[in-house]
Design an enzyme around this catalytic site. Structure first.
Site, PDB file in Angstrom:
ATOM      1  CB  ALA A  86       9.339   6.593  -6.528  1.00 58.25           C
ATOM      2  CB  THR A  87       9.098   9.377 -11.427  1.00 57.32           C
ATOM      3  OG1 THR A  87       9.453   7.731 -11.852  1.00 57.32           O
ATOM      4  CG2 THR A  87       9.711  10.361 -12.461  1.00 57.32           C
ATOM      5  CG  ASN A 166      16.673   0.539  -9.564  1.00 56.92           C
ATOM      6  OD1 ASN A 166      17.406   1.310  -9.075  1.00 56.92           O
ATOM      7  ND2 ASN A 166      16.428   0.450 -11.007  1.00 56.92           N
ATOM      8  CD  GLN A 194      13.115  -1.372  -6.192  1.00 58.31           C
ATOM      9  OE1 GLN A 194      12.655  -2.590  -5.645  1.00 58.31           O
ATOM     10  NE2 GLN A 194      12.674  -1.188  -7.348  1.00 58.31           N
ATOM     11  CB  ALA A 215       1.574   2.494  -3.890  1.00 55.16           C
ATOM     12  CG  HIS A 216       4.513   0.599  -8.895  1.00 52.02           C
ATOM     13  ND1 HIS A 216       5.051  -0.282  -9.530  1.00 52.02           N
ATOM     14  CD2 HIS A 216       5.078   1.752  -9.005  1.00 52.02           C
ATOM     15  CE1 HIS A 216       6.103   0.502 -10.284  1.00 52.02           C
ATOM     16  NE2 HIS A 216       6.033   1.885  -9.766  1.00 52.02           N
ATOM     17  CB  THR A 252      -8.407  15.630  -7.303  1.00 53.20           C
ATOM     18  OG1 THR A 252      -8.981  16.804  -7.573  1.00 53.20           O
ATOM     19  CG2 THR A 252      -9.442  14.712  -6.558  1.00 53.20           C
ATOM     20  CB  CYS A 338      12.798   2.368 -14.314  1.00 55.88           C
ATOM     21  SG  CYS A 338      11.642   2.004 -12.856  1.00 55.88           S
TER      22      CYS A 338
END
Ligand code: PLP
Length: 395
Positions: A86-87, A166, A194, A215-216, A252, A338
C-alpha cells in the site's frame, strides 16, 4: 482456528505471547499459505511468459486473483493494478494523478490523520509546487464534510481520505466524500488498507476512483498490494520497464503473493459478515472490562464509526512504552507500527485533540481472526493488573 497450530480456546492451552496487533500486520491464514505454496514450488512460471504452460499457469493465477480482489470491492478485474504494497499504491495514486496533470496548477485535499505514505507523498508534491489542504479531524476522528466542501477550489485534482484509520480504527464517511468529489469531477482516492475484509467496500456505491490495498493486513503475505484504478482515471506510471499492468506498474509480478492475496479476499467475501460481528464482540468485551476495572481511561476515537477489531485507549498517568514493557506476553502497539521508529506522540491522536501525555499513554489493541475469548479475558486481566501496578509505583 489458530495459525500457530495451538488451540487457544481455553486458558490452560493458551499459547503466549498473544498477538493483538492486527493493524500492524495479520498472521497469514493457513488457507492462503496452501494456495501460495504451489506458486513457490512446481508452478514457478513468470506470468509474462506467453510461450509456454508455466507462464500460462502463472498468468491464470494472477487473473483469478484479480477477480477475487475485484469481487471484494465491487470492481472489475481489469481495474486492479498489482503493486508491492500500500505504500507504493498510495504513492502511485497521488503522484500518478499529479503527474498526469503536470504543467497545470493543481490542488490536493487530504486529512491530517492519514498514513505517512499519503502525507509524505503530499509533502513531496508541495515541494514541486502543488498546493495541499490538510483537513483537520473533529474530536471523534471524523472529518467535517462542510470543511471538505469549502476546501474545493477550481484547481482541485484529487481528494485522498482513508477509509479506516490504522491507529484509531475510525471510519470516514467515504460514501458522502465520494459523492462530493463526483459532483465536482474530482478524482477520489482512498487508502482502504485497514478496511479491506473488515467492513464492506464498494467502489461504485462509494464513487471511489482509486483505492490502495495490501495483502498483509488481511491475512495475506507481505510485499503484495494493489491499486484499484477506475477505468479512465488519469494515472501516470512511476515505475517504468516492461509495461506490465497496463503500463501503470512495470516489473515481474509476485505470483505467489498475488495468488495468496486473491485467496485472502475470497475468504473475506464469504466470512466477513460473521467474522466482523465476532471480532466486534471480543473488542467490546475487552473495552467493557477495562472501563469497569480501571479508572481514568480515555477511549480515543468514535466508537460508533469504527473498525470492529480496534480499541485505542489512553491509561492516564501511565506511559504507553512502560505499559508495553510490563506486558511482555502481549503484542500490542503504542503508536502506528509503520513509523514506530520515531518516538513522538502520534499525529493521529494529536489530531483528535489529545495532549502529548494522553497520546503517549495510548495503547492500540488490534483484534483479529485468530483471537479467542480466552485470550481477550487473559489480556484484560493482565492490562488491569499492570496499569494498577504502575500507577501504585508512581504514587
Ligand atoms: N496505509 C495504511 C492505512 C497502513 O496501515 C499501512 C501499513 O501499516 C500502509 C498504508 C502501508 O502498507 P504497506 O505495508 O503494504 O506498504
Amino acid at each position: 482456528m489458530n495459525p500457530g497450530g495451538n488451540d487457544a480456546k481455553s486458558s490452560s492451552s493458551m499459547k503466549l505471547p498473544i498477538y493483538l496487533d492486527n493493524h500492524a500486520t495479520t498472521p497469514v491464514d493457513p488457507r492462503v499459505v496452501e494456495t501460495m505454496l504451489a506458486y513457490l514450488t512446481s508452478r514457478f512460471g513468470n506470468a509474462a511468459s506467453h510461450s509456454h504452460s508455466f507462464g500460462w499457469e502463472a498468468a491464470s493465477a494472477v487473473e483469478e486473483a484479480r477477480r477475487q480482489i475485484a469481487g471484494l470491492i465491487g470492481a472489475s478485474p481489469g481495474e486492479i493494478v498489482f503493486t508491492s504494497g500500500a505504500t507504493e499504491s498510495d504513492n502511485l495514486a497521488i503522484q500518478g494523478v499529479y503527474d498526469a496533470h503536470s504543467g497545470k496548477s493543481c490542488h490536493i485535499i487530504t486529512v491530517v490523520s492519514e498514513h505517512k505514505a499519503v502525507l509524505d507523498t503530499c509533502h513531496h508534491l508541495e515541494k514541486l509546487g502543488c498546493s495541499v489542504t490538510y483537513l483537520p479531524t473533529v474530536s471523534d476522528g471524523l472529518i467535517d464534510l462542510h470543511q471538505l466542501r469549502d476546501a474545493f477550489t477550481p484547481a482541485t485534482i484529487l481528494v485522498s481520505v482513508m477509509a479506516a484509520n490504522n491507529e484509531t480504527g475510525v471510519l470516514q464517511p467515504v460514501e458522502e466524500i465520494g459523492k462530493l468529489c463526483r459532483e465536482r469531477g474530482v478524482v477520489f482516492h482512498s487508502d482502504a488498507v485497514q478496511a479491506l475484509g473488515r467492513v464492506p467496500l464498494d467502489v461504485n456505491a462509494m464513487n471511489l476512483d482509486l483505492v490502495s490495498l495490501t495483502a498483509h493486513k488481511n491475512y495475506g503475505p507481505k510485499g503484495c498490494g494493489a491499486l484499484y484504478v477506475r477505468a479512465g482515471t488519469p494515472v501516470a506510471a512511476m515505475v517504468h520497464g516492461g509495461g506490465h499492468e497496463h503500463g501503470m506498474r512495470s516489473g515481474t509480478l509476485n505470483v505467489p503473493g498475488i495468488a495468496g492475496f486473491g485467496k485472502a479476499c475470497e475468504i473475506s467475501l464469504k466470512e466477513m459478515p460473521e467474522e466482523s460481528c465476532r471480532i466486534a464482540g471480543l473488542r467490546n468485551r475487552l473495552r467493557d472490562r477495562l472501563l469497569a476495572e480501571v479508572n481514568d481511561v480515555r477511549l480515543n476515537g468514535s466508537m460508533e464509526h469504527r473498525l470492529p477489531g480496534n480499541l485505542n485507549v489512553s491509561f492516564r498517568g501511565v506511559e504507553g512504552e512502560t505499559l508495553m514493557t510490563a506486558l511482555k506476553d502481549i503484542a500490542v502497539s503504542g503508536g502506528a507500527a509503520c513509523h514506530s521508529d520515531k518516538v513522538e506522540p502520534s499525529h493521529v491522536l494529536k489530531a483528535l485533540g489529545l495532549s502529548d501525555d494522553d497520546a503517549s499513554s495510548a495503547i492500540r489493541f488490534g483484534i483479529g481472526r485468530f483471537n479467542t475469548e480466552a485470550e481477550i479475558d487473559y489480556v484484560a486481566g493482565r492490562v488491569v493488573e499492570a496499569v494498577k501496578g504502575l500507577r501504585e509505583l508512581v504514587g
